[in-house]
Enzyme design. Structure first.
Site, PDB file in Angstrom:
ATOM      1  N   CYS A 114       0.811  -1.222   0.000  1.00  0.00           N
ATOM      2  CA  CYS A 114       0.000   0.000   0.000  1.00  0.00           C
ATOM      3  C   CYS A 114       0.845   1.273   0.000  1.00  0.00           C
ATOM      4  O   CYS A 114       0.357   2.342  -0.359  1.00  0.00           O
ATOM      5  CB  CYS A 114      -0.957  -0.001   1.189  1.00  0.00           C
ATOM      6  SG  CYS A 114      -2.103  -1.394   1.191  1.00  0.00           S
ATOM      7  N   HIS A 250      -3.690   7.242   2.518  1.00  0.00           N
ATOM      8  CA  HIS A 250      -4.013   5.920   1.995  1.00  0.00           C
ATOM      9  C   HIS A 250      -5.453   5.594   2.368  1.00  0.00           C
ATOM     10  O   HIS A 250      -5.857   5.731   3.516  1.00  0.00           O
ATOM     11  CB  HIS A 250      -3.060   4.888   2.590  1.00  0.00           C
ATOM     12  CG  HIS A 250      -3.418   3.477   2.259  1.00  0.00           C
ATOM     13  ND1 HIS A 250      -3.793   3.081   1.002  1.00  0.00           N
ATOM     14  CD2 HIS A 250      -3.463   2.366   3.041  1.00  0.00           C
ATOM     15  CE1 HIS A 250      -4.041   1.784   1.009  1.00  0.00           C
ATOM     16  NE2 HIS A 250      -3.857   1.320   2.238  1.00  0.00           N
ATOM     17  N   ASN A 280     -10.025  -0.140  -0.535  1.00  0.00           N
ATOM     18  CA  ASN A 280      -8.570  -0.102  -0.436  1.00  0.00           C
ATOM     19  C   ASN A 280      -7.972  -0.633  -1.735  1.00  0.00           C
ATOM     20  O   ASN A 280      -8.022  -1.832  -2.008  1.00  0.00           O
ATOM     21  CB  ASN A 280      -8.122  -0.954   0.759  1.00  0.00           C
ATOM     22  CG  ASN A 280      -6.616  -0.905   0.984  1.00  0.00           C
ATOM     23  OD1 ASN A 280      -5.858  -0.451   0.137  1.00  0.00           O
ATOM     24  ND2 ASN A 280      -6.179  -1.402   2.129  1.00  0.00           N
TER      25      ASN A 280
END
Length: 323
Positions: A114, A250, A280
């Site tokens: 990520c 994020h 996500n």
């Protein structure tokens, strides 16, 4: 004169198929209320036939190139953050390079899950500052749906697919408030591998594997690590939290985003939130959110923004940018 890497264009791309929480509830034992209450997610996008990490990355890159007003042939560096490459090798960045027709320059992937876009941005910034590159394409692109275990309702509802990209151009200026990347700080701590990982790999199982996560532990590390690294980039640049116009975090979970903002004393009306729309998307989430905010007019030239992310490894990082 100081040479800085300046973001001159942004772009993003999503698969055709949008999957809302009601559809997920037909796939696994869950509900719209359960997902929204714990994560803030309402929908995500899953790649279909013919849609890959490279096709999404290329589509996002074309939009960023168009926004920057440059010709693709002038790009001499492509850094692609991804944990879901098209192939084990070659690098997916080279596939994007060929599709764009800018062959001959540097092109490679960065794998920091990520945090991949932040790592890629840091690499490209350093290469521009050193003179190794003049125009760079930095991309975060993922097809996370192909790593999901749809028998695990605790993880499969959290992730989606997509891509985001920025064009970086080297520009010289003596003005301390000129546009450009002002500070970047990156970290990793491999001691926490077992909290967020994929249970496969070329040299271990010979398979791709599926995503595994201990969500409550990841949450605790994320809030603390992200708040700390945001403070670090502010200290490096001599800025205060009150100087920030926007935080682009994020997009993992609304609770993590809200918890990080609270630790920094930042109001949520200065935080870009797209997790409800995209879920996500790993390395793609920061550039996706950035492009959304640029295109809807929230982020404008001259503003000071912070980009931040944390992913498996653990890896985490932040970058302070004058738009």
């Amino acid at each position: 004169m100081t040479l800085r890497a300046v973001i001159t264009g942004t772009g993003s791309a999503l698969p055709v198929r949008r999957v809302d929480n009601e559809e997920m509830a037909r796939l696994v034992d869950t509900s719209d209320d359960w997902i929204r209450e714990r994560t803030g997610i309402r929908s995500r996008y899953f790649a279909g036939e013919g849609e890959t990490t490279s096709t999404l990355a290329t589509a996002a890159a074309r939009k960023a190139i168009e926004a920057a007003g440059i010709d693709a042939s002038s790009i001499d560096l492509i850094v692609l953050g991804t944990t879901t490459p098209d192939q084990t090798f070659p690098a997916t960045a080279t596939t994007v390079q060929a599709a764009l027709g800018c062959n001959g320059g540097m092109a490679f992937d960065v794998q920091a899950v990520c945090s991949g876009f932040l790592y890629a941005l840091g690499v490209a910034d350093s290469m521009i500052r050193s003179g190794m590159a003049s125009k760079a394409l930095v991309i975060g692109a993922e097809t996370m749906s192909r790593l999901l275990d749809f028998d695990d309702r605790g993880t499969c509802v959290l992730f989606g697919d997509g891509a985001g990209a920025v064009v970086l151009e080297g520009r010289e200026s003596d003005d301390p408030d000129a546009p450009g990347i002002l500070a970047t700080k990156l970290h990793a701590d491999g001691a926490h591998n077992e909290l967020l990982f994929v249970d496969g790999g070329a040299s271990t199982t010979g398979t791709v594997g599926k995503l595994r996560m201990t969500g409550n532990q990841v949450f605790k590390h994320a809030v603390n690590n992200l708040a700390d690294v945001l403070r670090e980039v502010l200290e490096i640049s001599g800025r205060q939290a009150s100087d920030i116009d926007w935080v682009v975090p994020h997009q993992a979970n609304s609770r993590i985003i809200e918890g990080t903002a609270k630790k920094l004393g930042l109001p949520m009306d200065r935080v870009i939130m797209t997790v409800d729309q995209h879920a996500n998307t790993s390395a793609a989430s920061v550039p996706l959110a950035l492009d959304a905010a640029v295109r809807d007019g929230r982020i404008v030239p001259g503003q000071l923004i912070v980009l931040e992310a944390m992913g498996g490894g653990f890896t985490w990082g932040a970058s302070l940018v004058r738009m």
